[in-house]
Motif scaffolding. Structure first.
Motif, mmCIF file in Angstrom:
data_model
loop_
_atom_site.group_PDB
_atom_site.id
_atom_site.type_symbol
_atom_site.label_atom_id
_atom_site.label_comp_id
_atom_site.label_asym_id
_atom_site.label_seq_id
_atom_site.Cartn_x
_atom_site.Cartn_y
_atom_site.Cartn_z
ATOM 1 N N PHE A 47 8.926 -0.655 -8.681
ATOM 2 C CA PHE A 47 8.570 0.357 -9.669
ATOM 3 C C PHE A 47 8.565 1.751 -9.060
ATOM 4 C CE2 PHE A 47 5.515 3.198 -11.621
ATOM 5 C CZ PHE A 47 5.998 3.244 -12.919
ATOM 6 N N SER A 48 8.026 1.885 -7.858
ATOM 7 C CA SER A 48 7.965 3.196 -7.217
ATOM 8 C C SER A 48 9.358 3.778 -7.031
ATOM 9 C CB SER A 48 7.250 3.095 -5.863
ATOM 10 O OG SER A 48 5.928 2.639 -6.031
ATOM 11 N N VAL A 49 10.278 2.947 -6.552
ATOM 12 C CA VAL A 49 11.660 3.388 -6.349
ATOM 13 C C VAL A 49 12.303 3.752 -7.678
ATOM 14 C CG1 VAL A 49 13.953 2.582 -5.664
ATOM 15 C CG2 VAL A 49 11.984 2.123 -4.196
ATOM 16 N N TYR A 55 4.813 6.551 -1.626
ATOM 17 C CA TYR A 55 5.958 6.800 -2.511
ATOM 18 C C TYR A 55 5.529 7.381 -3.864
ATOM 19 C CZ TYR A 55 8.932 4.702 0.954
ATOM 20 O OH TYR A 55 9.617 4.471 2.116
ATOM 21 N N MET A 56 4.589 6.766 -4.530
ATOM 22 C CA MET A 56 4.147 7.313 -5.813
ATOM 23 C C MET A 56 3.399 8.623 -5.627
ATOM 24 S SD MET A 56 5.330 5.596 -8.328
ATOM 25 C CE MET A 56 4.305 6.117 -9.698
ATOM 26 N N LEU A 57 2.649 8.739 -4.567
ATOM 27 C CA LEU A 57 1.932 9.982 -4.296
ATOM 28 C C LEU A 57 2.893 11.163 -4.203
ATOM 29 C CD1 LEU A 57 -0.711 11.461 -3.474
ATOM 30 C CD2 LEU A 57 -0.133 10.902 -1.107
ATOM 31 N N HIS A 58 3.953 10.991 -3.426
ATOM 32 C CA HIS A 58 4.896 12.083 -3.230
ATOM 33 C C HIS A 58 5.735 12.337 -4.487
ATOM 34 C CE1 HIS A 58 4.662 11.360 1.379
ATOM 35 N NE2 HIS A 58 3.697 12.146 0.941
ATOM 36 N N HIS A 66 0.817 -1.214 0.000
ATOM 37 C CA HIS A 66 0.000 0.000 0.000
ATOM 38 C C HIS A 66 0.855 1.270 0.000
ATOM 39 C CE1 HIS A 66 -3.651 -2.275 0.269
ATOM 40 N NE2 HIS A 66 -3.179 -2.947 1.308
ATOM 41 N N ALA A 67 1.986 1.251 0.697
ATOM 42 C CA ALA A 67 2.858 2.423 0.719
ATOM 43 C C ALA A 67 3.420 2.733 -0.668
ATOM 44 C CB ALA A 67 4.008 2.213 1.701
ATOM 45 N N ALA A 68 3.604 1.718 -1.484
ATOM 46 C CA ALA A 68 4.147 1.925 -2.827
ATOM 47 C C ALA A 68 3.352 2.973 -3.592
ATOM 48 C CB ALA A 68 4.160 0.609 -3.597
ATOM 49 N N GLU A 69 2.021 2.945 -3.435
ATOM 50 C CA GLU A 69 1.180 3.924 -4.112
ATOM 51 C C GLU A 69 0.804 5.089 -3.205
ATOM 52 O OE1 GLU A 69 -0.096 4.320 -7.279
ATOM 53 O OE2 GLU A 69 1.438 2.857 -7.779
ATOM 54 N N ALA A 70 0.350 4.779 -1.993
ATOM 55 C CA ALA A 70 -0.240 5.806 -1.136
ATOM 56 C C ALA A 70 0.786 6.773 -0.572
ATOM 57 C CB ALA A 70 -1.006 5.148 0.015
ATOM 58 N N GLU A 94 19.515 2.251 -3.889
ATOM 59 C CA GLU A 94 20.015 1.961 -5.238
ATOM 60 C C GLU A 94 20.354 0.481 -5.385
ATOM 61 O OE1 GLU A 94 20.166 3.742 -7.870
ATOM 62 O OE2 GLU A 94 20.394 5.862 -7.369
ATOM 63 N N GLN A 95 20.979 -0.091 -4.347
ATOM 64 C CA GLN A 95 21.311 -1.513 -4.387
ATOM 65 C C GLN A 95 20.054 -2.363 -4.421
ATOM 66 O OE1 GLN A 95 24.484 -2.992 -4.654
ATOM 67 N NE2 GLN A 95 23.131 -4.719 -5.142
ATOM 68 N N TYR A 96 19.059 -1.940 -3.677
ATOM 69 C CA TYR A 96 17.771 -2.644 -3.677
ATOM 70 C C TYR A 96 17.164 -2.661 -5.079
ATOM 71 C CZ TYR A 96 12.756 -3.256 -2.836
ATOM 72 O OH TYR A 96 11.445 -3.671 -2.879
ATOM 73 N N ARG A 97 17.185 -1.531 -5.746
ATOM 74 C CA ARG A 97 16.657 -1.478 -7.108
ATOM 75 C C ARG A 97 17.418 -2.444 -8.009
ATOM 76 N NH1 ARG A 97 16.540 3.879 -10.957
ATOM 77 N NH2 ARG A 97 18.652 4.109 -10.121
ATOM 78 N N ARG A 98 18.727 -2.450 -7.892
ATOM 79 C CA ARG A 98 19.530 -3.361 -8.720
ATOM 80 C C ARG A 98 19.209 -4.817 -8.407
ATOM 81 N NH1 ARG A 98 23.533 0.686 -7.621
ATOM 82 N NH2 ARG A 98 24.393 -0.520 -5.893
ATOM 83 N N ASP A 99 19.065 -5.146 -7.126
ATOM 84 C CA ASP A 99 18.780 -6.530 -6.732
ATOM 85 C C ASP A 99 17.423 -6.989 -7.269
ATOM 86 O OD1 ASP A 99 21.189 -6.882 -5.399
ATOM 87 O OD2 ASP A 99 20.374 -6.250 -3.460
#
Length: 214
Positions: free
Chosen positions: A170-172, A107-110, A101-105, A191-196
């Motif tokens: 995707f949000s990141v 991270y993407m919101l901000h 839920h945080a991904a949209e509500a 950044e490492q998380y995105r790569r992983d």
């Protein structure tokens, strides 16, 4: 076509659903589309539903809308071992759903608030407005970096992807790639998380199958 069809829009949240389908090992077909005027094309008007948004998942005769809803639907129906989303009542389920839920509500919101300022603000100091909104994004990424440090693995809830990562990747990627409130700052753990996430075999299969690009 397989019984599941993913209606996929480039440069969109659609990659979440494709990645999840690959993680689940569920066969699916893809109907991909390019954007027209930054929106889903008229050719997919019927499939995109009342809001005209993609992704949309068709499972048999059932249409499922919204990437977060699609994520919960696929996990509830096809994740019989509860590998990606623990069962109802398990405290770990709500740890995962927090990020779903945080991904949209959050991270993407901000992040989108800044993008919409760039696109739509008429007059005034756009840079100053963006700088004010960036406070939220930076706080979000600070929190994400801290929580990743606590996870005990590469991903948000351990060393294997879950529904939390399917939604958050995707949000990141969206925020970092477009530098939405992130200019002159770095979050190496994020950044490492995105790569992983993007190194997983399932994400790469989804990218190859859909031709995804951000």
């Amino acid at each position: 076509m397989p019984p599941i069809t993913l209606y996929f829009l480039q440069a969109s949240r659609s990659i979440r659903s494709a990645w999840l389908l690959e993680e689940l090992g569920v066969e699916y077909g893809v109907k991909a589309a390019e954007r027209e005027n930054q929106k889903a094309p008229q050719s997919m008007k019927d499939e995109a539903g009342g809001l005209g948004k993609l992704p949309v998942l068709k499972d048999g005769e059932t249409f499922i809308y919204e990437s977060g809803n699609i994520t919960e639907y696929l996990c509830d129906k096809y994740d019989t071992e509860h590998r990606l989303l623990p069962p109802v009542g398990d405290p770990k389920r709500y740890q995962v759903l927090q990020w779903v839920h945080a991904a949209e509500a959050t991270y993407m919101l901000h992040g989108l608030a800044i993008l919409y300022v760039r696109w739509n603000q008429k007059g005034g100091d756009v840079a100053a407005t963006e700088a004010g909104l960036a406070v939220n994004v930076q706080k979000d990424l600070d929190y994400l970096a801290t929580e990743l440090g606590k996870s005990g693995g590469k991903f948000l809830v351990g060393d294997s992807p879950t529904a939390a990562d399917v939604m958050m990747e995707f949000s990141v990627d969206f925020i970092l790639t477009r530098e939405l409130g992130t200019k002159e700052k770095e979050w190496e753990r994020v950044e490492q998380y995105r790569r992983d996430c993007q190194k997983t075999a399932s994400w790469q299969k989804a990218q190859k199958k859909t031709g995804y690009r951000l």
